[in-house]
Design an enzyme around this catalytic site. Structure first.
Site, mmCIF file in Angstrom:
data_model
loop_
_atom_site.group_PDB
_atom_site.id
_atom_site.type_symbol
_atom_site.label_atom_id
_atom_site.label_comp_id
_atom_site.label_asym_id
_atom_site.label_seq_id
_atom_site.Cartn_x
_atom_site.Cartn_y
_atom_site.Cartn_z
ATOM 1 N N HIS A 159 -2.013 -4.040 15.820
ATOM 2 C CA HIS A 159 -2.888 -4.743 14.883
ATOM 3 C C HIS A 159 -4.332 -4.857 15.345
ATOM 4 O O HIS A 159 -5.200 -5.272 14.569
ATOM 5 C CB HIS A 159 -2.324 -6.143 14.585
ATOM 6 C CG HIS A 159 -1.088 -6.092 13.744
ATOM 7 N ND1 HIS A 159 0.178 -5.991 14.298
ATOM 8 C CD2 HIS A 159 -0.923 -6.089 12.408
ATOM 9 C CE1 HIS A 159 1.066 -5.944 13.319
ATOM 10 N NE2 HIS A 159 0.433 -5.998 12.164
ATOM 11 N N LYS A 162 -2.824 4.529 11.786
ATOM 12 C CA LYS A 162 -1.835 4.040 10.829
ATOM 13 C C LYS A 162 -2.553 3.291 9.722
ATOM 14 O O LYS A 162 -3.339 2.386 9.988
ATOM 15 C CB LYS A 162 -0.859 3.105 11.533
ATOM 16 C CG LYS A 162 0.162 2.504 10.596
ATOM 17 C CD LYS A 162 1.140 1.618 11.342
ATOM 18 C CE LYS A 162 2.156 1.034 10.404
ATOM 19 N NZ LYS A 162 2.229 -0.406 10.426
ATOM 20 N N CYS A 190 -3.164 -6.832 20.403
ATOM 21 C CA CYS A 190 -1.965 -6.065 20.067
ATOM 22 C C CYS A 190 -2.375 -4.625 19.766
ATOM 23 O O CYS A 190 -3.317 -4.393 19.006
ATOM 24 C CB CYS A 190 -1.295 -6.691 18.843
ATOM 25 S SG CYS A 190 -0.117 -5.611 18.034
ATOM 26 N N HIS A 227 4.025 1.525 2.337
ATOM 27 C CA HIS A 227 5.253 0.848 1.905
ATOM 28 C C HIS A 227 5.955 1.672 0.814
ATOM 29 O O HIS A 227 7.172 1.844 0.824
ATOM 30 C CB HIS A 227 4.940 -0.553 1.364
ATOM 31 C CG HIS A 227 4.180 -1.417 2.325
ATOM 32 N ND1 HIS A 227 2.914 -1.890 2.051
ATOM 33 C CD2 HIS A 227 4.485 -1.864 3.561
ATOM 34 C CE1 HIS A 227 2.496 -2.623 3.074
ATOM 35 N NE2 HIS A 227 3.422 -2.608 4.013
ATOM 36 N N CYS A 238 2.863 -8.720 14.165
ATOM 37 C CA CYS A 238 4.170 -8.070 14.414
ATOM 38 C C CYS A 238 5.306 -9.071 14.344
ATOM 39 O O CYS A 238 6.466 -8.675 14.286
ATOM 40 C CB CYS A 238 4.215 -7.435 15.803
ATOM 41 S SG CYS A 238 3.099 -6.064 16.051
ATOM 42 N N LYS A 293 -3.395 -2.611 5.623
ATOM 43 C CA LYS A 293 -4.310 -3.496 4.904
ATOM 44 C C LYS A 293 -5.190 -4.256 5.888
ATOM 45 O O LYS A 293 -6.364 -4.463 5.640
ATOM 46 C CB LYS A 293 -3.520 -4.501 4.068
ATOM 47 C CG LYS A 293 -2.891 -3.910 2.835
ATOM 48 C CD LYS A 293 -3.892 -3.625 1.746
ATOM 49 C CE LYS A 293 -4.254 -4.911 1.005
ATOM 50 N NZ LYS A 293 -5.101 -4.636 -0.167
ATOM 51 N N CYS A 348 2.381 -11.784 18.968
ATOM 52 C CA CYS A 348 1.511 -11.213 17.922
ATOM 53 C C CYS A 348 2.080 -11.659 16.581
ATOM 54 O O CYS A 348 3.213 -11.291 16.240
ATOM 55 C CB CYS A 348 1.466 -9.685 17.999
ATOM 56 S SG CYS A 348 0.648 -8.969 16.538
ATOM 57 N N HIS A 350 0.857 -1.189 0.000
ATOM 58 C CA HIS A 350 0.000 0.000 0.000
ATOM 59 C C HIS A 350 0.894 1.240 0.000
ATOM 60 O O HIS A 350 2.126 1.119 -0.050
ATOM 61 C CB HIS A 350 -0.989 -0.024 1.159
ATOM 62 C CG HIS A 350 -0.378 -0.118 2.524
ATOM 63 N ND1 HIS A 350 0.564 0.761 2.982
ATOM 64 C CD2 HIS A 350 -0.571 -1.002 3.542
ATOM 65 C CE1 HIS A 350 0.919 0.453 4.215
ATOM 66 N NE2 HIS A 350 0.250 -0.635 4.578
HETATM 67 N N1 MSP Z 1 9.245 -7.307 7.486
HETATM 68 C C1 MSP Z 1 9.298 -6.287 8.467
HETATM 69 C C2 MSP Z 1 10.551 -5.460 8.330
HETATM 70 C C3 MSP Z 1 11.827 -6.209 8.399
HETATM 71 S S1 MSP Z 1 13.202 -5.186 8.145
HETATM 72 C C4 MSP Z 1 14.488 -6.131 8.555
HETATM 73 C C5 MSP Z 1 8.079 -5.384 8.312
HETATM 74 N N2 MSP Z 1 7.511 -5.400 7.112
HETATM 75 S S2 MSP Z 1 6.196 -4.587 6.678
HETATM 76 O O1 MSP Z 1 5.791 -5.111 5.400
HETATM 77 O O2 MSP Z 1 5.232 -4.613 7.729
HETATM 78 O O3 MSP Z 1 6.652 -3.153 6.344
HETATM 79 C C6 MSP Z 1 7.140 -2.335 7.278
HETATM 80 C C7 MSP Z 1 7.462 -0.966 6.739
HETATM 81 O O4 MSP Z 1 6.501 -0.459 5.806
HETATM 82 C C8 MSP Z 1 7.381 0.005 7.882
HETATM 83 O O5 MSP Z 1 8.529 -0.007 8.666
HETATM 84 C C9 MSP Z 1 7.238 1.287 7.158
HETATM 85 O O6 MSP Z 1 8.488 1.666 6.664
HETATM 86 C C10 MSP Z 1 6.307 0.916 6.010
HETATM 87 N N3 MSP Z 1 4.915 1.161 6.378
HETATM 88 C C11 MSP Z 1 3.911 0.252 6.577
HETATM 89 N N4 MSP Z 1 2.755 0.926 6.868
HETATM 90 C C12 MSP Z 1 3.003 2.245 6.870
HETATM 91 C C13 MSP Z 1 2.236 3.404 7.053
HETATM 92 N N5 MSP Z 1 0.945 3.377 7.299
HETATM 93 N N6 MSP Z 1 2.874 4.594 6.949
HETATM 94 C C14 MSP Z 1 4.204 4.704 6.668
HETATM 95 N N7 MSP Z 1 4.949 3.630 6.490
HETATM 96 C C15 MSP Z 1 4.398 2.395 6.598
HETATM 97 O O7 MSP Z 1 7.738 -4.710 9.251
#
Ligand code: MSP
Length: 520
Positions: free
Chosen positions: A158, A305, A155, A24, A133, A308, A130, A21
């Site tokens: 989530h 935040k 959590c 990311h 997480c 999805k 969780c 989304h």
């Molecule tokens: N897989 C772990 C990270 C491992 S790094 C060694 C993870 N993945 S995740 O798919 O959940 O993506 C995390 C990252 O996506 C967040 O740290 C952030 O950078 C970004 N974001 C996910 N949702 C977000 C928002 N709503 N807003 C801004 N960034 C966001 O955690």
């Protein structure tokens, strides 16, 4: 090249349980912008991104979809995560998957090294986990559930129930690194940024660190613990290692010493993993800690935040299909202070697109080039007779180049763009005041017309160089319309005003065309 001489920058590696989304994409764009900027400053910049594919979360999603976790990961990587890079125009140097052999083999080497050095022991753990997480939670991390989860502890991130796990695990003696971590934060105040995140990390570590459970034995989707294949490595321990396995750890010493240590850009939700666990792991292995860890804010929808799992996710292509990748990049990098949360709205995006990109920058470029075509047959005038007004533009070009570079060195991306925009605004004001269309009417004003168009063309070229990391497509078009030499990305951004160009302009299509359809 000396050790760590490059600018190595990373994004988190993303879970492949679902499609990306805009949150990311936000992280990807920020890291890409910084990499492009440093590359254009003549540095050996290296951008790494990738996917996090092991663990229970992915296993459950795959099982629910009737495929193996590897099949699921392959599908998501090819159909969603790699395409995301095209959607928002990411120029990454590498893409690592935690299922790559180079990662699995070298992550095992790292683990074995820690085991042999006595940093790992066997223990038992009971706690709330969780799966969203992929983390054990402390009771203080949990909140009362609502709706269908009323009466349960969920959590806080989530809003989903946690699971009580009791397992025999391997543990990493993380607690022994608390003092060294505190000394690191103290000695290098820029190690964790921004300042609020640093304070939060320091007070967390000051409360004392527990040892970390680093293996799981109730499922097998992961990297096998090298000395005990009835365990797989805890998914976060596995994932964090991507930053060094992709950089050649364990197999390419020359590459590793060139790249490592890295600058990590992560969302604030995963700051502790990067600012506490990860440096402790590296200290245990006798490796340098990261250069810095920057925790950016969240994109919020309805004050929460965006995610999805809460059904608030917006696909990046929903924005880029209408506005294009440049507008996506510009909007999120400009409108949100990097490091703070920000709310996305279609109205704000449309308004900024129209006023800043289309009217502010795009129109300026089209008007100046059209006047050079009309009044000078496309030949860029050459002149040496300048007024104070012309000199003021030149001075602004130098000033904003320096200010933007300084802001980027602090990772203040929004400030860098705001500085460059001072030149956009000043050039627009300059054109309005100088009225080249009026000068063109009287042959006696020819020299003055030449000086004004020359100054405006110089300013536009400087903008193309400075904005290329932000809006690369538009700047490439503008650069070729200005008859710039080679690629705009080869122009030094730290001396943007010195750009070298040709003698003629060529017509320029609208950089940011009017958007007719209503969106949202
Ligand atoms: N897989 C772990 C990270 C491992 S790094 C060694 C993870 N993945 S995740 O798919 O959940 O993506 C995390 C990252 O996506 C967040 O740290 C952030 O950078 C970004 N974001 C996910 N949702 C977000 C928002 N709503 N807003 C801004 N960034 C966001 O955690």
């Amino acid at each position: 090249m000396s050790a760590g001489a490059s600018f190595y920058i990373t994004t988190p590696i993303f879970y492949v349980n679902d499609v990306p989304h805009i949150g990311h994409a936000y992280t990807e764009v920020a890291a890409d912008l910084l990499a492009r900027w440093h590359r254009q400053a003549g540095e050996d910049a290296w951008l790494l991104t990738g996917t996090d594919e092991h663990g229970q979360k992915i296993l459950r999603t795959a099982t629910a979809n009737g495929v193996t976790p590897k099949e699921w990961a392959d599908r998501l990587v090819e159909t969603a995560w790699k395409p995301l890079l095209k959607t928002v125009d990411i120029k990454n140097d590498d893409f690592i998957r935690t299922t790559d052999e180079r990662h699995e083999v070298n992550a095992q080497k790292f683990l074995q090294h820690l085991y042999d050095a006595g940093h790992i022991y066997t223990g038992e753990y009971e706690g709330f986990y969780c799966v969203g997480c992929e983390e054990y939670k402390q009771p203080s991390d949990l909140i009362e559930g609502t709706g269908e989860f009323i009466g349960q502890q969920v959590c806080a991130i989530h809003s989903l129930p946690v699971e009580l796990l009791h397992e025999k695990n391997y543990f990493f003696r993380m607690s022994t690194f608390a003092e060294r971590l505190l000394a690191l934060y103290e000695d290098d105040p820029d190690f964790v940024q921004p300042a609020a995140a640093r304070n939060e990390v320091i007070s967390f570590v000051k409360q004392g660190l527990s040892d970390l459970s680093i293996s799981r034995s109730s499922f097998d989707w992961g990297i096998k613990v090298p000395w005990d294949d009835s365990h797989v490595v805890y998914v976060w321990f596995d994932a964090l290692l991507n930053y060094i396995t992709a950089a050649g750890y364990g197999q390419d010493d020359e590459k590793f010493s060139r790249l490592w240590p890295a600058t990590h850009i992560v969302g604030k939700d995963i700051l502790r993993f990067h600012a506490v666990i990860w440096p402790a792991m590296l200290m245990a292995a006798g490796l340098p800690v990261p250069r810095r860890v920057f925790g950016h804010g969240w994109l919020l929808v309805g004050g929460e935040k965006m995610s999805k799992s809460k059904l608030t996710g917006i696909a990046p292509s929903q924005i880029t299909d209408t506005f294009g990748s440049d507008a996506f990049r510009y909007y999120f990098m400009r409108a949100i202070s990097f490091g703070q949360d920000g709310s996305f709205s279609w109205e704000d995006l449309s308004a900024r697109y129209q006023s800043e990109l289309a009217n502010g920058f795009g129109n300026l470029a089209s008007r100046v080039i059209a006047m050079v075509v009309r009044y000078c047959d496309g030949e860029i005038p050459v002149t040496t007779a300048f007024t104070d007004a012309d000199a003021a533009i030149r001075a602004t070009e130098i000033r904003v180049t320096d200010a933007a570079g300084e802001a980027i060195s602090r990772l203040a991306i929004h400030e860098a763009i705001a500085s460059v925009w001072e030149l956009v605004d000043e050039l627009n004001g300059y054109i309005t005041i100088q009225e080249p269309w009026g000068l063109a009417k009287d042959p006696a004003d020819r020299d003055r017309l030449d000086a004004v168009l020359f100054t405006a063309v110089r300013g536009l070229g400087t903008l193309a160089v400075l904005l290329s990391p932000v809006v690369p497509e538009a700047c490439a078009k503008l650069w070729s319309a200005l008859g710039g030499e080679g690629l705009v990305t080869d122009q030094r951004i730290d001396r943007a005003w010195e750009w070298t160009g040709g003698t003629h302009v060529s017509p320029l299509e609208a950089l940011f065309p009017r958007i007719e359809a209503t969106v949202g």
